[in-house]
Design an enzyme around this catalytic site. Structure first.
Site, PDB file in Angstrom:
ATOM      1  N   LYS A   1      37.158  41.103  41.465  1.00  0.00           N
ATOM      2  CA  LYS A   1      38.031  40.009  41.748  1.00  0.00           C
ATOM      3  C   LYS A   1      38.872  40.025  43.001  1.00  0.00           C
ATOM      4  CE  LYS A   1      40.339  39.662  37.880  1.00  0.00           C
ATOM      5  NZ  LYS A   1      39.680  41.100  37.229  1.00  0.00           N
TER       6      LYS A   1
ATOM      7  N   ARG B   1      37.372  53.779  40.117  1.00  0.00           N
ATOM      8  CA  ARG B   1      38.143  53.011  41.034  1.00  0.00           C
ATOM      9  C   ARG B   1      39.388  53.848  41.429  1.00  0.00           C
ATOM     10  NH1 ARG B   1      40.275  47.305  39.605  1.00  0.00           N
ATOM     11  NH2 ARG B   1      41.092  48.287  37.611  1.00  0.00           N
TER      12      ARG B   1
ATOM     13  N   ARG C   1      44.950  54.182  39.218  1.00  0.00           N
ATOM     14  CA  ARG C   1      46.035  53.571  38.486  1.00  0.00           C
ATOM     15  C   ARG C   1      46.373  53.897  37.047  1.00  0.00           C
ATOM     16  NH1 ARG C   1      44.046  47.221  39.035  1.00  0.00           N
ATOM     17  NH2 ARG C   1      44.709  47.409  36.763  1.00  0.00           N
TER      18      ARG C   1
HETATM   19  P1  ADP Z   1      39.037  43.656  39.622  1.00  0.00           P
HETATM   20  O1  ADP Z   1      40.141  42.933  40.691  1.00  0.00           O
HETATM   21  O2  ADP Z   1      38.148  42.587  39.127  1.00  0.00           O
HETATM   22  O3  ADP Z   1      39.907  44.542  38.562  1.00  0.00           O
HETATM   23  P2  ADP Z   1      38.032  45.491  41.969  1.00  0.00           P
HETATM   24  O4  ADP Z   1      37.754  44.480  42.825  1.00  0.00           O
HETATM   25  O5  ADP Z   1      39.344  46.130  41.862  1.00  0.00           O
HETATM   26  O6  ADP Z   1      38.065  44.462  40.516  1.00  0.00           O
HETATM   27  O7  ADP Z   1      36.845  46.191  41.715  1.00  0.00           O
HETATM   28  C1  ADP Z   1      36.683  47.316  40.612  1.00  0.00           C
HETATM   29  C2  ADP Z   1      35.855  48.517  41.096  1.00  0.00           C
HETATM   30  O8  ADP Z   1      34.643  48.182  41.330  1.00  0.00           O
HETATM   31  C3  ADP Z   1      36.473  49.136  42.436  1.00  0.00           C
HETATM   32  O9  ADP Z   1      36.661  50.403  42.487  1.00  0.00           O
HETATM   33  C4  ADP Z   1      35.673  48.159  43.325  1.00  0.00           C
HETATM   34  O10 ADP Z   1      35.595  49.328  44.617  1.00  0.00           O
HETATM   35  C5  ADP Z   1      34.313  48.468  42.582  1.00  0.00           C
HETATM   36  N1  ADP Z   1      33.638  47.332  42.914  1.00  0.00           N
HETATM   37  C6  ADP Z   1      33.822  45.979  43.191  1.00  0.00           C
HETATM   38  N2  ADP Z   1      32.744  45.138  43.304  1.00  0.00           N
HETATM   39  C7  ADP Z   1      31.486  45.857  43.178  1.00  0.00           C
HETATM   40  C8  ADP Z   1      30.209  45.663  43.121  1.00  0.00           C
HETATM   41  N3  ADP Z   1      29.520  44.364  43.351  1.00  0.00           N
HETATM   42  N4  ADP Z   1      29.381  46.543  42.883  1.00  0.00           N
HETATM   43  C9  ADP Z   1      30.056  47.911  42.638  1.00  0.00           C
HETATM   44  N5  ADP Z   1      31.162  48.170  42.777  1.00  0.00           N
HETATM   45  C10 ADP Z   1      31.961  47.164  42.886  1.00  0.00           C
HETATM   46  P1  ADP Z   2      42.237  44.128  36.461  1.00  0.00           P
HETATM   47  O1  ADP Z   2      41.881  43.017  37.355  1.00  0.00           O
HETATM   48  O2  ADP Z   2      41.773  45.362  36.562  1.00  0.00           O
HETATM   49  O3  ADP Z   2      42.209  43.584  34.875  1.00  0.00           O
HETATM   50  P2  ADP Z   2      44.932  43.436  37.353  1.00  0.00           P
HETATM   51  O4  ADP Z   2      45.554  44.255  38.496  1.00  0.00           O
HETATM   52  O5  ADP Z   2      44.771  41.924  37.492  1.00  0.00           O
HETATM   53  O6  ADP Z   2      44.138  44.203  36.570  1.00  0.00           O
HETATM   54  O7  ADP Z   2      46.113  43.384  36.101  1.00  0.00           O
HETATM   55  C1  ADP Z   2      46.908  44.633  35.649  1.00  0.00           C
HETATM   56  C2  ADP Z   2      47.542  44.379  34.536  1.00  0.00           C
HETATM   57  O8  ADP Z   2      48.527  43.442  34.713  1.00  0.00           O
HETATM   58  C3  ADP Z   2      46.940  43.612  33.167  1.00  0.00           C
HETATM   59  O9  ADP Z   2      46.275  44.420  32.411  1.00  0.00           O
HETATM   60  C4  ADP Z   2      48.133  42.780  32.710  1.00  0.00           C
HETATM   61  O10 ADP Z   2      48.793  43.825  31.694  1.00  0.00           O
HETATM   62  C5  ADP Z   2      49.094  42.538  33.876  1.00  0.00           C
HETATM   63  N1  ADP Z   2      48.541  41.323  34.417  1.00  0.00           N
HETATM   64  C6  ADP Z   2      48.254  40.705  35.478  1.00  0.00           C
HETATM   65  N2  ADP Z   2      47.927  39.546  35.498  1.00  0.00           N
HETATM   66  C7  ADP Z   2      48.409  38.968  34.448  1.00  0.00           C
HETATM   67  C8  ADP Z   2      48.533  37.552  33.930  1.00  0.00           C
HETATM   68  N3  ADP Z   2      48.129  36.639  34.615  1.00  0.00           N
HETATM   69  N4  ADP Z   2      49.000  37.581  32.618  1.00  0.00           N
HETATM   70  C9  ADP Z   2      49.425  38.505  31.864  1.00  0.00           C
HETATM   71  N5  ADP Z   2      49.315  39.700  32.314  1.00  0.00           N
HETATM   72  C10 ADP Z   2      48.973  40.073  33.452  1.00  0.00           C
END
Ligand code: ADP
Ligand code: ADP
Ligand code: ZN
Length: 219
Positions: free
Chosen positions: A13, A127, A161
């Site tokens: 995302k 990541r 993280r």
């Molecule tokens: P999210 O915001 O949904 O948690 P991230 O954008 O941080 O996800 O992506 C999670 C990890 O996967 C990061 O280390 C990123 O560089 C990697 N990543 C993101 N998209 C892809 C993809 N299409 N293929 C392989 N690795 C990806």
């Molecule tokens: P990822 O996309 O890898 O799950 P985020 O960076 O979006 O991670 O979120 C990290 C943490 O922040 C989540 O695991 C949760 O604890 C909190 N968080 C983020 N967005 C929300 C939301 N909309 N509602 C509740 N908790 C949230």
């Protein structure tokens, strides 16, 4: 254009939101980033959120709804925004609808990134993020263009993280399936859902998302 990126933790995302924001001049709103900033700053919200985030749970709805309501009301969001990580519960989605209606705005599309659990675990375990600006990288799939230097800000410090560990990831995935996955049906019923194959390489996912957004922009 106002968009929501929906998908499990590690689906990509943040990565896709950054690309779309740059290309289309939209503001990226990541509740995860906002909460991590609050934790860093030691605000009351940050203090409440940090324990929950480290355990992989969801921060209470009223807390994140307030953060988003205040942020969306700022003038820079008038031209459009991408929500990355919000809403995560049906209650948040309903509050968002109410909030936008009261401001004469709406969500144009919800992009769902579909990624299987094994790939999510691999993405999260590999990541690392820029300590300065939070840009995401990956040990194998997404390295900075110059080794050790952040593409976005030139920073040289990278961190993992604290919640990107196997135990917490399990809890985050459970929270996703229990609380967030129902939003897929919620937005499908509203005719807003567009699902893309998030298993593809980053550039291919971006091309699929671009295709969806181009059809929206067409008359
Ligand atoms: P999210 O915001 O949904 O948690 P991230 O954008 O941080 O996800 O992506 C999670 C990890 O996967 C990061 O280390 C990123 O560089 C990697 N990543 C993101 N998209 C892809 C993809 N299409 N293929 C392989 N690795 C990806
Ligand atoms: P990822 O996309 O890898 O799950 P985020 O960076 O979006 O991670 O979120 C990290 C943490 O922040 C989540 O695991 C949760 O604890 C909190 N968080 C983020 N967005 C929300 C939301 N909309 N509602 C509740 N908790 C949230
Ligand atoms: Zn950076």
């Amino acid at each position: 254009m106002n968009l929501i990126l929906l998908g499990p933790p590690g689906a990509g995302k943040g990565t896709q939101a950054e690309g779309i924001a740059k290309k289309r001049g939209l503001i990226q709103l990541s509740t995860g980033d906002m909460l991590r900033q609050a934790v860093k700053a030691g605000t009351p919200v940050g203090q409440e959120a940090s324990v929950i985030m480290e355990a992989g749970g969801l921060v209470p709805d009223h807390v994140v709804i307030k953060i988003i309501a205040e942020r969306i009301a700022l003038p820079d969001c008038a031209e459009g925004f991408i929500l990355d990580g919000f809403p995560r519960t049906l209650k948040q989605a309903a509050a968002l609808d109410e909030l936008l209606t009261s401001q004469g705005k709406k969500i144009d599309a919800v992009i769902e990134l579909k990624v299987n659990d094994a790939a999510l675990i691999d993405r999260i375990s590999g990541r690392y993020v820029c300590a300065n600006c939070g840009a995401s990288y990956h040990d194998t799939s997404c390295k900075p263009k110059v080794e050790g230097v952040c593409d976005r800000c030139g920073g040289k410090d990278f961190i993992r993280r604290p919640d990107d560990n196997p135990e917490t990831v399990k809890n985050r995935l459970m929270a996703y399936y229990r609380e967030t996955a129902p939003l897929i049906g919620y937005y499908f019923a509203k005719g807003k859902l567009h699902s893309v194959d998030g298993m593809a390489p980053i550039a291919d996912v971006a091309a699929q998302v671009d295709g969806v957004l181009n059809t929206l922009a067409a008359p």
